[in-house]
Structures are given as structure tokens and as C-alpha cells.
Design a protein around this motif. Structure first.
Motif, PDB file in Angstrom:
ATOM      1  N   LYS A   1       0.956  -1.307   0.003  1.00  0.00           N
ATOM      2  CA  LYS A   1      -0.095  -0.053   0.077  1.00  0.00           C
ATOM      3  C   LYS A   1       1.040   1.036   0.144  1.00  0.00           C
ATOM      4  CE  LYS A   1      -0.976   0.589   4.866  1.00  0.00           C
ATOM      5  NZ  LYS A   1      -1.833   0.300   6.109  1.00  0.00           N
TER       6      LYS A   1
ATOM      7  N   ALA B   1      -0.378   1.335  -5.668  1.00  0.00           N
ATOM      8  CA  ALA B   1      -1.507   1.555  -4.691  1.00  0.00           C
ATOM      9  C   ALA B   1      -1.733   2.865  -4.128  1.00  0.00           C
ATOM     10  CB  ALA B   1      -1.142   0.831  -3.213  1.00  0.00           C
TER      11      ALA B   1
ATOM     12  N   MET C   1      -7.668  -2.248   0.361  1.00  0.00           N
ATOM     13  CA  MET C   1      -6.457  -1.738   0.580  1.00  0.00           C
ATOM     14  C   MET C   1      -5.642  -2.298   1.888  1.00  0.00           C
ATOM     15  SD  MET C   1      -4.357  -0.280  -1.261  1.00  0.00           S
ATOM     16  CE  MET C   1      -4.619   1.154  -2.416  1.00  0.00           C
TER      17      MET C   1
END
Lengths: 322, 322
Positions: free
Chosen positions: A127, A132, A158
Motif C-alpha cells: 500500500k 497502490a 487496501m
């Protein structure tokens, strides 16, 4: 810096809210943006998006670019001349620029109104990696401008994706070695996928295989496969199929069925089997490429080892003038 | 039917003018749409565009699709199931549909509010072929909704392009034979271009080489070449570079310079040398792919003849179930 604060600040500084999100980069960094393009093209009713290799953005700048546009430019080293120039062009066009780089001294930062110095390496949580982060910015932009029904589900996804990846990496470790042993003498691979992951079919081809292994490669969209490309299918040609979970899975399944009948060298990487379905149905498809990036890294490392061609080997990039 | 009348009728039937143009098809027909996507992304300030392989449009339909959208679906035979389905989905979404096909009994026509039965074959004027018709519709849409400064120049270019092509075809006839003789035993080609012509780099790869010659092939965007793909460059690997006239020519020139230094099997097809500059500067770039399509047909015919592999040969398409 926190994504939601940056997006909120930009949106407040616009006249009528953010109207465009341009995604601009080169090679591997451009690949990291494809999921965001796919997301907005699918989900947005107002915000417009465009994906550009940096030098095309510089020389054929969209006339739509304006002071309510956001332009994200990503460059790992942060000094790719055309990416830096693209950020400059974006600023000159009045747009809000967000720069992503792994280098705190990057020239890109000079033209970035907001910057994210991202983490890199196998130990970082995905992440915090560029794909991301960019997807996170994109989802925030949609949510803040017109609302996004599955915002909470996306945020939840996420939080889950890194754990799914860690398990998946272990699961494919043995398979990747078998793959590398089996295909070590091949000089060409076709890489198939669809939906949010088509960008990574392109990315695995141009970065992992062409750049890092000097192997011939080409991406094929699973939907396009049946309209030309499939005529090269035979028992000798290797195919890697990244099967998505989500709406375009049916396209990948159709390709798999055909490959199982007419090809023999087929490697399947299936996001569903790797456990991605823990993420909510409505958003799971956008996480496929995040998973595939990490999983396919295991494959390319195995291939590099068997072929005794380290992933860092270059003959031109950073070595000759171009 | 006349393009301007169709576009005008649709625009009048919308609430606030045409707001989106979706370009939906498969394989070679999708290739014919790329120039239109590039044109609108570059020139439009309001109208939004999206390019979709048909089955992805069906399964991941953009939420933006609405009753003021136009969806063009093109299918040569007019019965490709996912293209027909895409037109159906578009109509169900309330959009205005335009169908293009070479078959007057096409199933596609059932879901086409407006239809163009286009001409085909070497004797037809290219302005009556699908790429030019779709580009013509696109330019009309821009002009009728928000105005297009170079509308007259574009129309003038459309009158000139067929003559330029006819001369160009003669000019490359000998070269194409030399090319075919020289490369008849190659099993892989990379095809480079940029701007409006990137779609045709893709098209020549998947249709002319993969589908019609069962040869391995991959398109590379001239701007992306330096960010991964160029690491496969060596004296043995063949490259075809389609050099555009217009804003992205500088990207193609950069690729040429590198190829001239590090590759030996390089075939250059240069729109400028072929006389495209007779078309006005501000619009010339949009005509490059129209020229390249016809010119590269001369190359593929020469290749097919030397390789004794007729362009119509198929092993799967229309022969097996898929």
C-alpha cells in the motif's frame, strides 16, 4: 503525506472541483498507473482521465488540460527527462501536479505541487508502493468530487491486499521454480490479461522480460486474443495468463479454455486461487494488478536465477546515450 | 448516409449535446478507431472518449454511459458476438449507436440507430473505409459540440489523403519486395510508432503479422521504447518503424537514431517522405495512420507472396469453436 489531505486540498483550490486526472509516466511507472485509468473509466460519471507516456504528453498535450486538472507524474529515479518535462508542461498549463518518486533529490520534485516519496523493496507494504498510492489518490479524487459508493470497501481492500500477497508469494514459490526450469530456454513469451490488469500484462512484458531478461515478449488483451493474436497459438509458443477476479474474469476464462485446447506451454496465475476474493466483490477487480505485480516478481526472480541473468543487467539503460 | 447529417441529427436529439464518444470493436476494427481516440484526447475540451475491446465494454461498461453518449461499434462481418452485444448494451444504456460494417445483413445493424455500410478493397477511396469514416464522425462530433478550429483543414486533408496513398503505394512497391526477400525467414517483428499511429503499430502486429502470417510480433510505442523494450535491441532482431509527420515525429526520430546505432534489421516507413506534408500542419498527424494502413498492406502482401503464406490463411478464426 496523507493522500486524502492532498486530494482534499487540491479539490478546494479548484473552481468547480477536480475535472481531470492525467496519469503521466514512462515504462514501469506508467504501468503502475493503468489500474487507475481503468478504475476511473469504469466508475466515474464526471471526472475524466487520460494515460500518457510522458514524451507524448509533452509533445501532444491535451487541450483539455486546465487549472482544475490534476496531473500525476511518477518516476522512480525522479530524473527521467521527459517525465520532468511533463510535470513542467502540466504546471505551465495551470494544473495541479503530484509527483511520485523514490528519490528525495529528484528533479521531478521541482515541478510537483505535492509529492509522495514512496517506499520500495520486498519488505515494504504494497500500500506504500506507487501502484497502490496512485490508485488511492484516484479513488479519493472520485470520492471527493462525485462520491464513490464503494469507498469503504476499497479502503478495506487496501488493508487486506498486502496479507493476501504475502500468502500468495509463498504459494507460488515452488511453482515459479518449476516455471523457470521448464521455460529457461524460451526466447519469447506472450502475456495475457484483461481489465485492470492489462497494464500489468504490458508491464511484465516490457519491464520484467524485455528489460530485465532481454527476452522477447508481448502483452495481449484476453478480449483481443480471439481477433488476430490467437492465430500464432501452437504447442511451442509460451503463454502466461493472469486471470483476474471480477467482471472481466470471463474474458480470461475464455482465453484459458482456448489455450488449454491448442497450446501446451501455458502458465496460469489466478488471482482467485491466490485468495483475492477476501476483498469485496464490487472492488476486488481493481486489486488484481497489485497482486499480480508482486506475484510475478517471484516468477521473474526464479527465471533470472535459472538463466543466470540478474534482473539488474542492462546494456543500454543508463549506460549509453539515447 | 452522410456523416455530418447523422452527427447533426444525434446532437439535436441529445439534451445538452453529445457528451461522450465511445469507440468499441475487436481486433482490426478496434485498430481503425485508435486515430479517433487520439484525436479527441488531444483536441477536445468537453467531449470525452473511451476506446474498448468489445467484450470489456460489455462486462465492464463505463458508468458514464448515458443518453447523450454516442457509441460507435465497428465489425467487418457485422456478426462478431461481443461487438453485437456491445451495441445492445449501449442501446440499453440509452446511448445513440452507430454501426459500421461491410455486411448489409449484419446482426450489428439490429442495434444500430445509424449505420454505415462501408466500402472495402484496394479500389475503394480510403475516405470510404472505416478508419476514415470513424475519424470523420469524430471530427464532426467535436465540431458540432464545441467547434473545431481546423475543421476545414481536416476536410481538405480527407480529400487529399487518397491521392497521397496512391503515389506512396507505387513508391514502396520495390522496397516492399526487398523487405520481403530480406526478412522472409524472420519469425518475430517489433513495430514502432507514436501518436495517432500507435494503434496501427498494434494493428500491423496483431492483424497483418500474427493473424495473417502466423508470425510473432509486438507493437512498441516510440516513446516507451526507451523505458524497457529497447534492451532487446540487437543486430538480429527486426524492427519496423512507422515515422509520423506532426507533433510526435520527434519521438519516432529518437527511436530511429537509436536503432540506426544498435540494430541492423530496421525498416523505416516515413510518412513525410511519402508526401503526407501536403496536408496542413495542424491536422496532418491525424492522417498518418490512414496512410500507414494502406502502405503497410503493400509490405504484407509482398511478405505473404515470398513466404507462400496467403493473407487469408487461418487455422482457428472461423474454423474452430472459441
Amino acid at each position: 503525506m496523507e493522500v486524502s489531505k492532498v486530494v482534499s486540498a487540491i479539490n478546494k483550490a479548484t473552481e468547480k472541483g477536480i475535472s481531470e486526472l492525467y496519469l503521466v509516466a514512462c515504462g514501469g511507472s506508467l504501468v503502475d498507473m493503468y489500474a487507475s485509468k481503468y478504475f476511473l473509466e469504469s466508475e466515474a460519471k464526471k471526472v475524466v482521465t487520460g494515460l500518457y507516456t510522458a514524451n507524448e504528453f509533452v509533445h501532444a498535450t491535451p487541450k483539455r488540460l486546465n487549472k482544475d486538472s490534476v496531473v500525476i507524474v511518477c518516476s522512480h529515479g525522479g530524473n527521467t527527462p521527459e517525465s520532468v518535462e511533463a510535470a513542467k508542461v502540466a504546471k505551465e498549463g495551470g494544473a495541479h501536479t503530484i509527483g511520485l518518486t523514490h528519490n528525495q533529490d529528484a528533479a521531478l520534485l521541482k515541478y510537483s505541487d505535492h509529492a509522495f516519496l514512496y517506499e520500495w523493496g520486498a519488505d515494504s507494504d504494497v500500500k506504500n508502493n506507487p501502484m497502490a498510492i496512485i490508485l488511492g489518490i484516484t479513488v479519493e479524487i472520485l470520492n471527493v468530487t462525485e462520491g464513490y459508493e464503494y469507498y469503504k470497501a476499497f479502503k478495506d481492500g487496501m488493508e487486506k491486499i498486502n496479507g493476501i500477497i504475502k500468502k500468495g508469494e509463498k504459494l507460488v514459490e515452488g511453482r515459479a521454480k518449476v516455471f523457470a526450469d521448464k521455460y529457461q530456454n524460451e526466447d519469447l513469451f506472450y502475456v495475457l490479461s484483461s481489465g485492470a490488469s492489462y497494464g500489468h500484462a504490458y508491464g511484465f512484458s516490457i519491464c520484467s522480460l524485455m528489460e530485465m531478461q532481454w527476452l522477447n515478449a508481448a502483452p495481449i488483451h484476453s478480449g483481443e486474443y480471439f481477433h488476430g493474436p490467437f492465430e500464432v497459438t501452437d504447442k511451442e509458443t509460451p503463454f502466461i495468463l493472469m486471470m483476474n477476479e471480477g467482471r472481466t474474469r470471463t474474458l480470461d476464462e475464455r482465453a484459458l479454455k482456448f489455450l488449454n485446447q491448442y497450446a501446451e506451454k501455458v502458465e496460469v496465475v489466478d488471482a482467485k486461487e491466490l485468495g483475492i476474493s477476501k476483498i469485496q466483490d464490487e472492488v476486488v477487480e481493481f486489486f488484481n494488478p497489485v497482486l499480480f505485480y508482486s506475484i510475478l516478481c517471484v516468477y521473474r526472480e526464479a527465471l533470472a536465477e535459472v538463466r543466470e541473468h540478474p534482473l539488474e543487467t542492462r546494456r543500454y539503460m543508463g549506460k549509453v546515450a539515447y
